[in-house]
Scaffold this motif. Structure first.
Motif, PDB file in Angstrom:
ATOM      1  N   ASP A 137      54.909  29.091  17.641  1.00 50.34           N
ATOM      2  CA  ASP A 137      54.633  30.542  17.736  1.00 50.34           C
ATOM      3  C   ASP A 137      53.998  31.177  19.052  1.00 50.34           C
ATOM      4  OD1 ASP A 137      52.286  29.322  17.118  1.00 50.34           O
ATOM      5  OD2 ASP A 137      51.761  30.872  15.489  1.00 50.34           O
ATOM      6  N   HIS A 138      53.593  29.973  19.699  1.00 52.20           N
ATOM      7  CA  HIS A 138      53.428  30.312  21.175  1.00 52.20           C
ATOM      8  C   HIS A 138      54.323  30.067  22.198  1.00 52.20           C
ATOM      9  CE1 HIS A 138      48.715  30.593  20.509  1.00 52.20           C
ATOM     10  NE2 HIS A 138      49.226  30.205  19.503  1.00 52.20           N
ATOM     11  N   ARG A 139      54.335  30.488  23.387  1.00 55.05           N
ATOM     12  CA  ARG A 139      55.375  30.159  24.539  1.00 55.05           C
ATOM     13  C   ARG A 139      54.487  29.499  25.345  1.00 55.05           C
ATOM     14  NH1 ARG A 139      59.780  34.725  26.189  1.00 55.05           N
ATOM     15  NH2 ARG A 139      60.180  35.297  24.089  1.00 55.05           N
ATOM     16  N   PRO A 140      54.840  28.337  26.156  1.00 56.54           N
ATOM     17  CA  PRO A 140      54.279  27.672  27.101  1.00 56.54           C
ATOM     18  C   PRO A 140      53.639  28.272  28.475  1.00 56.54           C
ATOM     19  CG  PRO A 140      56.226  26.589  27.089  1.00 56.54           C
ATOM     20  CD  PRO A 140      56.031  27.846  26.199  1.00 56.54           C
ATOM     21  N   VAL A 141      52.761  27.839  28.982  1.00 61.10           N
ATOM     22  CA  VAL A 141      52.652  28.582  30.583  1.00 61.10           C
ATOM     23  C   VAL A 141      52.657  27.080  31.358  1.00 61.10           C
ATOM     24  CG1 VAL A 141      50.984  29.224  32.227  1.00 61.10           C
ATOM     25  CG2 VAL A 141      50.921  30.157  29.827  1.00 61.10           C
ATOM     26  N   VAL A 142      53.536  27.351  32.571  1.00 61.76           N
ATOM     27  CA  VAL A 142      53.814  26.264  33.573  1.00 61.76           C
ATOM     28  C   VAL A 142      53.376  26.679  34.808  1.00 61.76           C
ATOM     29  CG1 VAL A 142      55.635  24.718  34.545  1.00 61.76           C
ATOM     30  CG2 VAL A 142      56.072  25.460  32.025  1.00 61.76           C
ATOM     31  N   ALA A 143      52.319  26.071  35.208  1.00 58.92           N
ATOM     32  CA  ALA A 143      51.814  26.312  36.619  1.00 58.92           C
ATOM     33  C   ALA A 143      52.060  25.245  37.528  1.00 58.92           C
ATOM     34  CB  ALA A 143      50.024  26.618  36.514  1.00 58.92           C
ATOM     35  N   ARG A 144      52.420  25.598  38.880  1.00 61.42           N
ATOM     36  CA  ARG A 144      52.707  24.748  39.931  1.00 61.42           C
ATOM     37  C   ARG A 144      51.558  24.937  40.810  1.00 61.42           C
ATOM     38  NH1 ARG A 144      56.493  21.798  37.395  1.00 61.42           N
ATOM     39  NH2 ARG A 144      58.151  23.228  36.444  1.00 61.42           N
ATOM     40  N   VAL A 145      50.687  23.889  41.092  1.00 59.72           N
ATOM     41  CA  VAL A 145      49.594  23.914  41.934  1.00 59.72           C
ATOM     42  C   VAL A 145      49.537  22.667  42.876  1.00 59.72           C
ATOM     43  CG1 VAL A 145      48.228  24.974  40.118  1.00 59.72           C
ATOM     44  CG2 VAL A 145      48.139  22.305  40.364  1.00 59.72           C
ATOM     45  N   ARG A 146      48.997  22.848  43.922  1.00 63.82           N
ATOM     46  CA  ARG A 146      48.838  22.044  45.019  1.00 63.82           C
ATOM     47  C   ARG A 146      47.564  22.114  45.511  1.00 63.82           C
ATOM     48  NH1 ARG A 146      49.430  23.965  50.141  1.00 63.82           N
ATOM     49  NH2 ARG A 146      50.326  26.034  50.254  1.00 63.82           N
TER      50      ARG A 146
ATOM     51  N   ASP B  26      47.379  32.151  26.247  1.00 63.04           N
ATOM     52  CA  ASP B  26      47.218  30.817  26.743  1.00 63.04           C
ATOM     53  C   ASP B  26      47.193  30.669  28.368  1.00 63.04           C
ATOM     54  OD1 ASP B  26      48.417  29.295  24.066  1.00 63.04           O
ATOM     55  OD2 ASP B  26      49.356  31.246  24.234  1.00 63.04           O
ATOM     56  N   HIS B  27      46.360  30.219  28.810  1.00 64.29           N
ATOM     57  CA  HIS B  27      46.010  30.074  30.030  1.00 64.29           C
ATOM     58  C   HIS B  27      45.832  28.978  31.062  1.00 64.29           C
ATOM     59  CE1 HIS B  27      44.860  34.380  29.477  1.00 64.29           C
ATOM     60  NE2 HIS B  27      44.374  33.905  28.339  1.00 64.29           N
ATOM     61  N   VAL B  28      46.025  28.956  32.399  1.00 67.22           N
ATOM     62  CA  VAL B  28      45.772  27.824  33.208  1.00 67.22           C
ATOM     63  C   VAL B  28      44.597  28.516  34.269  1.00 67.22           C
ATOM     64  CG1 VAL B  28      46.662  26.038  34.918  1.00 67.22           C
ATOM     65  CG2 VAL B  28      47.958  26.631  32.789  1.00 67.22           C
ATOM     66  N   LEU B  29      43.656  27.789  34.507  1.00 63.27           N
ATOM     67  CA  LEU B  29      42.672  28.260  35.466  1.00 63.27           C
ATOM     68  C   LEU B  29      42.338  26.857  36.336  1.00 63.27           C
ATOM     69  CD1 LEU B  29      39.815  30.001  33.432  1.00 63.27           C
ATOM     70  CD2 LEU B  29      41.963  30.974  34.012  1.00 63.27           C
ATOM     71  N   VAL B  30      42.290  27.518  37.691  1.00 64.47           N
ATOM     72  CA  VAL B  30      42.152  26.338  38.627  1.00 64.47           C
ATOM     73  C   VAL B  30      40.921  26.672  39.482  1.00 64.47           C
ATOM     74  CG1 VAL B  30      44.492  26.283  38.830  1.00 64.47           C
ATOM     75  CG2 VAL B  30      43.358  27.599  40.530  1.00 64.47           C
ATOM     76  N   GLY B  31      40.245  25.353  39.841  1.00 62.71           N
ATOM     77  CA  GLY B  31      39.124  25.574  40.847  1.00 62.71           C
ATOM     78  C   GLY B  31      39.542  25.736  42.398  1.00 62.71           C
ATOM     79  N   PRO B  32      38.445  25.905  43.086  1.00 60.75           N
ATOM     80  CA  PRO B  32      38.993  26.637  44.373  1.00 60.75           C
ATOM     81  C   PRO B  32      39.483  25.540  45.303  1.00 60.75           C
ATOM     82  CG  PRO B  32      36.266  26.000  44.249  1.00 60.75           C
ATOM     83  CD  PRO B  32      37.142  26.094  42.816  1.00 60.75           C
ATOM     84  N   GLU B  33      39.573  24.366  44.743  1.00 57.68           N
ATOM     85  CA  GLU B  33      40.234  23.449  45.771  1.00 57.68           C
ATOM     86  C   GLU B  33      41.943  23.261  45.465  1.00 57.68           C
ATOM     87  OE1 GLU B  33      36.027  21.823  44.207  1.00 57.68           O
ATOM     88  OE2 GLU B  33      38.216  22.648  43.284  1.00 57.68           O
ATOM     89  N   TRP B  34      42.351  24.138  44.667  1.00 62.35           N
ATOM     90  CA  TRP B  34      43.601  24.104  44.115  1.00 62.35           C
ATOM     91  C   TRP B  34      44.236  25.365  44.558  1.00 62.35           C
ATOM     92  CZ3 TRP B  34      45.341  19.647  41.896  1.00 62.35           C
ATOM     93  CH2 TRP B  34      44.491  19.104  41.219  1.00 62.35           C
ATOM     94  N   ARG B  35      45.466  25.240  45.013  1.00 58.97           N
ATOM     95  CA  ARG B  35      46.171  26.512  45.217  1.00 58.97           C
ATOM     96  C   ARG B  35      47.680  26.748  44.431  1.00 58.97           C
ATOM     97  NH1 ARG B  35      46.774  29.601  49.819  1.00 58.97           N
ATOM     98  NH2 ARG B  35      45.787  28.058  51.265  1.00 58.97           N
ATOM     99  N   VAL B  36      47.677  27.857  43.897  1.00 57.05           N
ATOM    100  CA  VAL B  36      48.644  28.094  42.843  1.00 57.05           C
ATOM    101  C   VAL B  36      49.813  28.617  43.601  1.00 57.05           C
ATOM    102  CG1 VAL B  36      49.379  29.485  40.857  1.00 57.05           C
ATOM    103  CG2 VAL B  36      47.024  28.725  41.040  1.00 57.05           C
TER     104      VAL B  36
END
Length: 261
Positions: free
Chosen positions: A245-254, A219-229
């Motif tokens: 049966d999965h765990r979540p992914v929490v990404a903080r982006v700006r 399970d993934h989060v991908l970001v474009g070049p306009e975002w900073r993780v």
């Protein structure tokens, strides 16, 4: 936040409370879910919708999420996206091999505005890995069962590759900043994941499957070049309590410093 909410796990009042508490605690502005669905009605039927169990919990006023304002009519949507911020619209796109007839083989694009800037979020669930040898009919281990598994595994890998190519071509045509979330059924070293990663960056997070003893991140989060993780985390088992049966992914982006439309 991206979360595969397996319907086999997410049942009962205790799970409802755990799911609501998890989402409220993490408080993502945008929430992508997989393996749950909603069905929109036609304008002649009032334009309403029917939502499956996990969505009903997340859409309660006490939890505080809403669906995109504009949605395709008369469509079953298996990759819904919810927001605490206003989500403007959602579109659904088919994927090979059966997206023309099977709503499970589709992905969504959700358009929204964040801090005055437009963006688009892809919510995907790539083709399954296939039936595992120990899940096949019969109890005795055999070479035939492993051959069956290898055939289905190979077919699944080819389908995921086709889907990744289709999604990546669409991403390349976007004029808005892109986020990609979901269950890729692929680890970071596998081809489908790496193909989708082109031109994007991985938020990270850690292993997500299986929930009770996570060994791999699919399970993934991908970001474009306009975002900073800023950060990416996978909540611990005490937080998820086998909601899935999965765990979540929490990404903080700006927004990346200096980015302009």
């Amino acid at each position: 936040m991206t979360f595969n909410l397996s319907p086999a796990f997410a049942r009962g009042p205790d799970r409802e409370r755990t799911l609501a508490e998890l989402v409220q605690r993490e408080a993502p502005a945008v929430l992508s879910v997989q393996e749950t669905w909603m069905k929109t009605r036609s304008a002649s039927d009032g334009g309403g919708l029917f939502v499956s169990w996990p969505l009903r919990v997340l859409l309660e006023d006490s939890v505080g999420y809403a669906l995109p304002r504009a949605r395709p009519p008369e469509t079953t949507i298996y990759r819904p996206v919810l927001g605490q911020v206003r989500l403007d619209s959602m579109r659904v796109h088919p994927l090979p091999p059966s997206g023309g007839s099977d709503p499970r083989s589709r992905y969504t694009r959700t358009f929204f505005t964040w801090q005055g800037r437009p963006a688009v979020l892809y919510n995907v669930h790539l083709h399954t890995v296939g039936t595992r040898p120990w899940d096949l009919p019969g109890t005795a281990a055999s070479l035939a069962r492993w051959r069956t598994f290898l055939r289905t595994y190979r077919a699944g890998a080819l389908h995921r590759a086709d889907q990744a190519r289709r999604i990546h071509r669409h991403i390349e045509q976007e004029t808005r900043p892109v986020l990609v979330t979901g269950d890729f059924n692929s680890t970071p070293h596998q081809w489908a994941y790496r193909h989708l990663l082109q031109g994007l960056r991985a938020a990270g997070g850690g292993a997500t499957f299986p929930a009770g003893w996570p060994l791999v991140q699919i399970d993934h989060v991908l970001v474009g070049p306009e975002w900073r993780v800023g950060s990416a985390t996978v909540p611990g088992l005490e937080a998820t309590d086998f909601v899935s049966d999965h765990r979540p992914v929490v990404a903080r982006v700006r927004w990346r410093d200096g980015y302009e439309e």
